[in-house]
Scaffold this motif. Structure first.
Motif, PDB file in Angstrom:
ATOM      1  N   GLU A 210      25.186  40.768  43.436  1.00 51.91           N
ATOM      2  CA  GLU A 210      26.037  40.709  42.235  1.00 51.91           C
ATOM      3  C   GLU A 210      27.497  40.827  42.657  1.00 51.91           C
ATOM      4  N   SER A 211      28.202  39.714  42.684  1.00 49.82           N
ATOM      5  CA  SER A 211      29.582  39.761  43.169  1.00 49.82           C
ATOM      6  C   SER A 211      30.487  40.553  42.223  1.00 49.82           C
ATOM      7  N   GLY A 212      30.182  40.546  40.934  1.00 48.96           N
ATOM      8  CA  GLY A 212      31.004  41.266  39.963  1.00 48.96           C
ATOM      9  C   GLY A 212      31.042  42.762  40.242  1.00 48.96           C
TER      10      GLY A 212
ATOM     11  N   MET B 131      31.446  44.151  42.984  1.00 46.63           N
ATOM     12  CA  MET B 131      32.519  44.454  43.941  1.00 46.63           C
ATOM     13  C   MET B 131      33.858  44.613  43.212  1.00 46.63           C
ATOM     14  N   TYR B 132      34.107  43.703  42.258  1.00 49.36           N
ATOM     15  CA  TYR B 132      35.345  43.814  41.477  1.00 49.36           C
ATOM     16  C   TYR B 132      35.317  45.106  40.653  1.00 49.36           C
ATOM     17  N   ARG B 133      34.150  45.442  40.171  1.00 46.86           N
ATOM     18  CA  ARG B 133      34.027  46.677  39.384  1.00 46.86           C
ATOM     19  C   ARG B 133      34.316  47.905  40.262  1.00 46.86           C
ATOM     20  N   ALA B 134      33.794  47.901  41.486  1.00 45.15           N
ATOM     21  CA  ALA B 134      34.007  49.048  42.379  1.00 45.15           C
ATOM     22  C   ALA B 134      35.500  49.193  42.698  1.00 45.15           C
TER      23      ALA B 134
ATOM     24  N   VAL C 259      41.857  43.385  37.349  1.00 51.75           N
ATOM     25  CA  VAL C 259      42.199  43.334  38.783  1.00 51.75           C
ATOM     26  C   VAL C 259      41.743  42.020  39.420  1.00 51.75           C
ATOM     27  N   SER C 260      40.755  41.362  38.788  1.00 52.38           N
ATOM     28  CA  SER C 260      40.195  40.161  39.421  1.00 52.38           C
ATOM     29  C   SER C 260      41.073  38.920  39.255  1.00 52.38           C
ATOM     30  N   VAL C 261      42.223  39.059  38.597  1.00 57.80           N
ATOM     31  CA  VAL C 261      43.103  37.884  38.499  1.00 57.80           C
ATOM     32  C   VAL C 261      43.991  37.744  39.749  1.00 57.80           C
TER      33      VAL C 261
ATOM     34  N   ILE D  34      43.384  40.188  46.014  1.00 59.55           N
ATOM     35  CA  ILE D  34      42.154  40.943  45.737  1.00 59.55           C
ATOM     36  C   ILE D  34      40.953  39.981  45.816  1.00 59.55           C
ATOM     37  N   ARG D  35      41.119  38.823  45.208  1.00 62.35           N
ATOM     38  CA  ARG D  35      40.030  37.834  45.233  1.00 62.35           C
ATOM     39  C   ARG D  35      39.712  37.420  46.677  1.00 62.35           C
ATOM     40  N   ALA D  36      40.785  37.206  47.469  1.00 54.65           N
ATOM     41  CA  ALA D  36      40.571  36.743  48.845  1.00 54.65           C
ATOM     42  C   ALA D  36      39.711  37.747  49.617  1.00 54.65           C
TER      43      ALA D  36
ATOM     44  N   GLU E 114      25.421  35.923  42.119  1.00 50.50           N
ATOM     45  CA  GLU E 114      25.946  35.587  40.789  1.00 50.50           C
ATOM     46  C   GLU E 114      27.381  36.043  40.637  1.00 50.50           C
ATOM     47  N   GLY E 115      28.143  35.282  39.832  1.00 46.24           N
ATOM     48  CA  GLY E 115      29.543  35.635  39.619  1.00 46.24           C
ATOM     49  C   GLY E 115      30.251  34.621  38.748  1.00 46.24           C
ATOM     50  N   ARG E 116      31.510  34.338  39.116  1.00 48.10           N
ATOM     51  CA  ARG E 116      32.301  33.382  38.334  1.00 48.10           C
ATOM     52  C   ARG E 116      32.726  32.188  39.177  1.00 48.10           C
ATOM     53  N   ASP E 117      32.841  32.428  40.504  1.00 47.13           N
ATOM     54  CA  ASP E 117      33.393  31.393  41.388  1.00 47.13           C
ATOM     55  C   ASP E 117      32.502  31.165  42.606  1.00 47.13           C
ATOM     56  N   ILE E 118      31.229  31.458  42.477  1.00 46.29           N
ATOM     57  CA  ILE E 118      30.358  31.368  43.658  1.00 46.29           C
ATOM     58  C   ILE E 118      30.151  29.900  44.065  1.00 46.29           C
ATOM     59  N   GLY E 119      29.856  29.050  43.082  1.00 48.48           N
ATOM     60  CA  GLY E 119      29.625  27.641  43.401  1.00 48.48           C
ATOM     61  C   GLY E 119      30.902  26.865  43.688  1.00 48.48           C
TER      62      GLY E 119
ATOM     63  N   LEU F 195      37.914  38.151  25.107  1.00 45.72           N
ATOM     64  CA  LEU F 195      39.134  38.422  25.872  1.00 45.72           C
ATOM     65  C   LEU F 195      38.889  38.294  27.377  1.00 45.72           C
ATOM     66  N   ARG F 196      37.754  38.850  27.810  1.00 45.57           N
ATOM     67  CA  ARG F 196      37.420  38.772  29.239  1.00 45.57           C
ATOM     68  C   ARG F 196      37.176  37.318  29.647  1.00 45.57           C
ATOM     69  N   ASP F 197      36.517  36.580  28.776  1.00 44.36           N
ATOM     70  CA  ASP F 197      36.287  35.144  29.012  1.00 44.36           C
ATOM     71  C   ASP F 197      37.592  34.416  29.229  1.00 44.36           C
TER      72      ASP F 197
ATOM     73  N   ASN G  80      41.225  31.334  32.370  1.00 46.17           N
ATOM     74  CA  ASN G  80      42.616  30.891  32.443  1.00 46.17           C
ATOM     75  C   ASN G  80      43.387  31.413  33.647  1.00 46.17           C
ATOM     76  N   ARG G  81      42.770  32.233  34.473  1.00 46.37           N
ATOM     77  CA  ARG G  81      43.552  32.718  35.620  1.00 46.37           C
ATOM     78  C   ARG G  81      43.814  31.536  36.570  1.00 46.37           C
ATOM     79  N   ALA G  82      44.963  31.652  37.289  1.00 44.73           N
ATOM     80  CA  ALA G  82      45.364  30.533  38.154  1.00 44.73           C
ATOM     81  C   ALA G  82      44.439  30.414  39.358  1.00 44.73           C
TER      82      ALA G  82
HETATM   83  O1   DC Z   1      29.874  39.908  36.339  1.00 41.18           O
HETATM   84  P1   DC Z   1      30.604  41.205  35.989  1.00 41.18           P
HETATM   85  O2   DC Z   1      30.780  41.383  34.520  1.00 41.18           O
HETATM   86  O3   DC Z   1      29.993  42.414  36.636  1.00 41.18           O
HETATM   87  O4   DC Z   1      32.046  41.037  36.628  1.00 41.18           O
HETATM   88  C1   DC Z   1      33.059  42.007  36.484  1.00 41.18           C
HETATM   89  C2   DC Z   1      34.427  41.337  36.497  1.00 41.18           C
HETATM   90  O5   DC Z   1      34.683  40.760  37.760  1.00 41.18           O
HETATM   91  C3   DC Z   1      34.588  40.219  35.475  1.00 41.18           C
HETATM   92  O6   DC Z   1      35.511  40.601  34.480  1.00 41.18           O
HETATM   93  C4   DC Z   1      35.101  39.030  36.216  1.00 41.18           C
HETATM   94  C5   DC Z   1      35.205  39.455  37.647  1.00 41.18           C
HETATM   95  N1   DC Z   1      34.478  38.579  38.564  1.00 41.18           N
HETATM   96  C6   DC Z   1      35.184  37.558  39.145  1.00 41.18           C
HETATM   97  O7   DC Z   1      36.360  37.370  38.845  1.00 41.18           O
HETATM   98  N2   DC Z   1      34.567  36.768  40.064  1.00 41.18           N
HETATM   99  C7   DC Z   1      33.283  36.966  40.390  1.00 41.18           C
HETATM  100  N3   DC Z   1      32.695  36.171  41.301  1.00 41.18           N
HETATM  101  C8   DC Z   1      32.541  37.992  39.773  1.00 41.18           C
HETATM  102  C9   DC Z   1      33.177  38.787  38.841  1.00 41.18           C
END
Ligand code: DC
Length: 236
Positions: free
Chosen positions: A41-43, A45-48, A109-111, A115-117, A135-140, A189-191, A196-198
């Protein structure tokens, strides 16, 4: 060689992306079990990292301060049968990561690109040998652009919000104090922030299969996801 292995011996990567509340975790867990893959679960990591920012009083709006903090932070994801355990500077913080304040801070923080790098690098290390569903947002799109299977799991925001709301009700003895509309509003809001992040916004990779679960039962989504993976595997 199992189904989950490619001819050349490297095991496959299944990337599952999509907005919050689309059911990624459930589907990823199921696919991991079905195809003998590690579920990451990649998310988490951002949560931690968000938890570290909160604990240290670092503003989630200050990119430079967050970058400095990240240089003194270690995050480790440990896959397990019942889900991932997450270690922040050696401490198991898994139980703290679903807290509303952490959820909100993680989204913020994930914008930030630095941090993303860092997170992307850690995720790539974890998955480099394959045999994973991440699983995440930018895995593929960013983490594993060459993943053998990419699924973009989507659902209408109202449906995702209500599913989240119901999940919250099942989580423990404490009554749910947040009204359903509030859950939907926060999710939207989170969506927006994710889309929309760059840097690596949430979007389906060109070669992802889009699976919309708005009108599907969990069983139907699971079956469809399984079918997509099997179809890809036979084509390898
Ligand atoms: O999937 P999650 O809800 O546990 O993710 C927590 C936050 O991390 C979510 O607001 C977006 C960010 N995130 C991201 O930017 N990229 C990922 N690959 C996974 C999560």
């Amino acid at each position: 060689m199992t189904e989950a292995q490619k001819q050349n011996g490297r095991r496959i990567i299944v990337a599952i992306d999509g907005p919050a509340g689309a059911g990624k975790s459930t589907i990823a867990r199921h696919l991991a079990e079905r195809f003998g893959l590690l579920n990451l679960e990649s998310g988490a990591m951002y949560r931690a990292f968000a938890l570290k920012a909160l604990r240290t009083g670092t503003s989630v709006g200050d990119g430079a301060a967050l970058d400095a903090l990240a240089q003194n932070t270690s995050i480790h994801l440990e896959p397990g049968k019942a889900g991932n355990s997450v270690f922040l500077d050696g401490e198991d913080v898994t139980a703290l990561l679903r807290d509303a304040a952490v959820t909100e801070a993680a989204s913020k923080v994930s914008v930030y690109p630095p941090i993303r790098a860092r997170m992307v690098r850690l995720q790539q290390e974890l998955g480099e040998r394959g045999g994973v569903v991440m699983e995440g947002r930018d895995i593929g799109t960013v983490v594993f652009p060459k993943a053998e299977v990419k699924i973009f799991l989507d659902a209408a925001p109202e449906v995702r919000g209500l599913r989240r709301y119901e999940q919250m009700g099942q989580m423990g003895p404490a009554p749910v104090v947040v009204p359903a509309e509030e859950v939907v509003r926060e999710l939207r809001l989170r969506d927006e922030r994710d889309r929309n992040r760059a840097d690596s916004p949430l979007k389906a990779a060109d070669d992802a299969v889009i699976l919309d679960s708005t009108n599907l039962t969990l069983e139907e989504v699971v079956n469809e996801a399984e079918r997509i993976v099997k179809e890809k595997l036979t084509g390898l």
